[in-house]
Design a protein around this motif. Structure first.
Motif, PDB file in Angstrom:
ATOM      1  N   PHE A 111       0.810  -1.217   0.000  1.00  0.00           N
ATOM      2  CA  PHE A 111       0.000   0.000   0.000  1.00  0.00           C
ATOM      3  C   PHE A 111       0.845   1.269   0.000  1.00  0.00           C
ATOM      4  CE2 PHE A 111      -2.919  -3.209   1.494  1.00  0.00           C
ATOM      5  CZ  PHE A 111      -4.037  -2.944   0.728  1.00  0.00           C
ATOM      6  N   ALA A 112       2.134   1.154  -0.225  1.00  0.00           N
ATOM      7  CA  ALA A 112       3.001   2.328  -0.329  1.00  0.00           C
ATOM      8  C   ALA A 112       2.573   3.160  -1.533  1.00  0.00           C
ATOM      9  CB  ALA A 112       4.464   1.897  -0.480  1.00  0.00           C
ATOM     10  N   MET A 113       2.720   4.466  -1.424  1.00  0.00           N
ATOM     11  CA  MET A 113       2.290   5.362  -2.497  1.00  0.00           C
ATOM     12  C   MET A 113       2.986   5.031  -3.817  1.00  0.00           C
ATOM     13  SD  MET A 113      -0.050   7.277  -1.169  1.00  0.00           S
ATOM     14  CE  MET A 113      -0.452   5.811  -0.234  1.00  0.00           C
ATOM     15  N   MET A 114       4.282   4.679  -3.772  1.00  0.00           N
ATOM     16  CA  MET A 114       4.990   4.352  -5.008  1.00  0.00           C
ATOM     17  C   MET A 114       4.458   3.064  -5.614  1.00  0.00           C
ATOM     18  SD  MET A 114       7.128   5.807  -6.952  1.00  0.00           S
ATOM     19  CE  MET A 114       6.921   5.199  -8.605  1.00  0.00           C
ATOM     20  N   ASP A 115       4.063   2.109  -4.783  1.00  0.00           N
ATOM     21  CA  ASP A 115       3.468   0.880  -5.310  1.00  0.00           C
ATOM     22  C   ASP A 115       2.115   1.173  -5.965  1.00  0.00           C
ATOM     23  OD1 ASP A 115       5.640  -0.629  -4.577  1.00  0.00           O
ATOM     24  OD2 ASP A 115       4.723  -1.389  -2.736  1.00  0.00           O
ATOM     25  N   GLN A 116       1.352   2.081  -5.376  1.00  0.00           N
ATOM     26  CA  GLN A 116       0.091   2.500  -6.007  1.00  0.00           C
ATOM     27  C   GLN A 116       0.387   3.166  -7.352  1.00  0.00           C
ATOM     28  OE1 GLN A 116      -2.870   1.666  -5.016  1.00  0.00           O
ATOM     29  NE2 GLN A 116      -3.051   1.724  -2.797  1.00  0.00           N
ATOM     30  N   ALA A 117       1.392   4.054  -7.359  1.00  0.00           N
ATOM     31  CA  ALA A 117       1.771   4.740  -8.604  1.00  0.00           C
ATOM     32  C   ALA A 117       2.182   3.735  -9.680  1.00  0.00           C
ATOM     33  CB  ALA A 117       2.905   5.727  -8.323  1.00  0.00           C
ATOM     34  N   ARG A 144      -0.432  10.562   7.612  1.00  0.00           N
ATOM     35  CA  ARG A 144       0.785  10.160   8.313  1.00  0.00           C
ATOM     36  C   ARG A 144       0.431   9.335   9.557  1.00  0.00           C
ATOM     37  NH1 ARG A 144       2.974  14.963   8.502  1.00  0.00           N
ATOM     38  NH2 ARG A 144       2.426  15.373  10.649  1.00  0.00           N
ATOM     39  N   ARG A 145      -0.611   9.733  10.283  1.00  0.00           N
ATOM     40  CA  ARG A 145      -1.028   8.997  11.483  1.00  0.00           C
ATOM     41  C   ARG A 145      -1.577   7.615  11.101  1.00  0.00           C
ATOM     42  NH1 ARG A 145      -4.842  12.915  14.505  1.00  0.00           N
ATOM     43  NH2 ARG A 145      -5.282  11.032  15.700  1.00  0.00           N
ATOM     44  N   ILE A 146      -2.302   7.545  10.010  1.00  0.00           N
ATOM     45  CA  ILE A 146      -2.851   6.259   9.571  1.00  0.00           C
ATOM     46  C   ILE A 146      -1.708   5.318   9.190  1.00  0.00           C
ATOM     47  CG2 ILE A 146      -4.157   5.113   7.735  1.00  0.00           C
ATOM     48  CD1 ILE A 146      -6.006   7.630   7.771  1.00  0.00           C
ATOM     49  N   VAL A 147      -0.762   5.799   8.406  1.00  0.00           N
ATOM     50  CA  VAL A 147       0.354   4.967   7.960  1.00  0.00           C
ATOM     51  C   VAL A 147       1.189   4.493   9.140  1.00  0.00           C
ATOM     52  CG1 VAL A 147       2.524   5.014   6.670  1.00  0.00           C
ATOM     53  CG2 VAL A 147       0.447   5.905   5.643  1.00  0.00           C
ATOM     54  N   SER A 148       1.330   5.318  10.173  1.00  0.00           N
ATOM     55  CA  SER A 148       2.147   4.933  11.320  1.00  0.00           C
ATOM     56  C   SER A 148       1.538   3.789  12.111  1.00  0.00           C
ATOM     57  CB  SER A 148       2.384   6.139  12.234  1.00  0.00           C
ATOM     58  OG  SER A 148       1.188   6.477  12.923  1.00  0.00           O
ATOM     59  N   PHE A 153      -4.319  -1.107  11.702  1.00  0.00           N
ATOM     60  CA  PHE A 153      -5.375  -0.380  10.978  1.00  0.00           C
ATOM     61  C   PHE A 153      -6.527  -1.321  10.616  1.00  0.00           C
ATOM     62  CE2 PHE A 153      -7.404   1.170   7.092  1.00  0.00           C
ATOM     63  CZ  PHE A 153      -7.827   2.422   7.537  1.00  0.00           C
ATOM     64  N   ARG A 154      -6.178  -2.499  10.138  1.00  0.00           N
ATOM     65  CA  ARG A 154      -7.206  -3.464   9.749  1.00  0.00           C
ATOM     66  C   ARG A 154      -8.051  -3.897  10.960  1.00  0.00           C
ATOM     67  NH1 ARG A 154      -6.308  -8.567   5.772  1.00  0.00           N
ATOM     68  NH2 ARG A 154      -8.517  -8.924   5.420  1.00  0.00           N
ATOM     69  N   ALA A 155      -7.404  -4.032  12.111  1.00  0.00           N
ATOM     70  CA  ALA A 155      -8.091  -4.490  13.317  1.00  0.00           C
ATOM     71  C   ALA A 155      -9.025  -3.423  13.904  1.00  0.00           C
ATOM     72  CB  ALA A 155      -7.076  -4.920  14.369  1.00  0.00           C
ATOM     73  N   ARG A 156      -8.596  -2.144  13.870  1.00  0.00           N
ATOM     74  CA  ARG A 156      -9.419  -1.133  14.538  1.00  0.00           C
ATOM     75  C   ARG A 156      -9.716   0.098  13.715  1.00  0.00           C
ATOM     76  NH1 ARG A 156      -6.978   3.032  17.787  1.00  0.00           N
ATOM     77  NH2 ARG A 156      -4.812   3.199  17.208  1.00  0.00           N
TER      78      ARG A 156
END
Length: 142
Positions: A63-69, A126-130, A136-139
């Motif tokens: 899900f890294a931005m470069m992988d999306q790109a 930034r908070r979501i990625v951290s 993230f998936r759990a909560r």
């Protein structure tokens, strides 16, 4: 990559217009675009990995931005779009910037609509990625 992006595509002339949605959205946020934007240009509207109809992705996808790109570039290749006009909204703006940086000769124009131009400006993202994917998936994000 083994992710196949769901998308809307309207064939047309070059340069093609590629619309990249933001966090919490999908390509549907550009639903009116085929009627309003193309003007004869090809039009590509992907659902990024993990969003919309591309919601199921391999567990090991970063899900890294470069992988999306890279996934959007692969879709551009598949559709034969050699030159593109990039429009990114919010997180899609960051992805569009990475796309333009990685293949500058292929991007004729770039529009960043309400995007984060620098990482320091990406307060919620930034908070979501951290959190990390498992947390993230759990909560989710409050």
């Amino acid at each position: 990559m083994s992710v196949r992006l769901s998308h809307t595509f309207v064939a047309g002339r070059s340069p093609g217009i590629v619309l990249v949605h933001g966090l919490g959205a999908d390509g549907g946020c550009f639903a009116a675009a085929p009627r309003l934007l193309s003007g004869g240009h090809a039009l590509l509207i992907p659902d990024l990995a993990g969003f919309g109809k591309t919601s199921v992705v391999p567990r090991d996808f970063s899900f890294a931005m470069m992988d999306q790109a890279d996934l959007v570039w692969a879709l551009c290749e598949e559709k034969g779009l050699k030159e593109i006009i990039l429009v990114g909204h919010s997180m899609g703006g960051a992805i569009a910037i990475l796309m333009a940086e990685s293949r500058p000769g292929r991007v004729t124009h770039l529009a960043d609509a309400v995007g984060n131009l620098v990482a320091e400006d990406a307060f919620y993202s930034r908070r979501i990625v951290s959190q990390g994917w498992a947390e993230f998936r759990a909560r989710g994000f409050e």
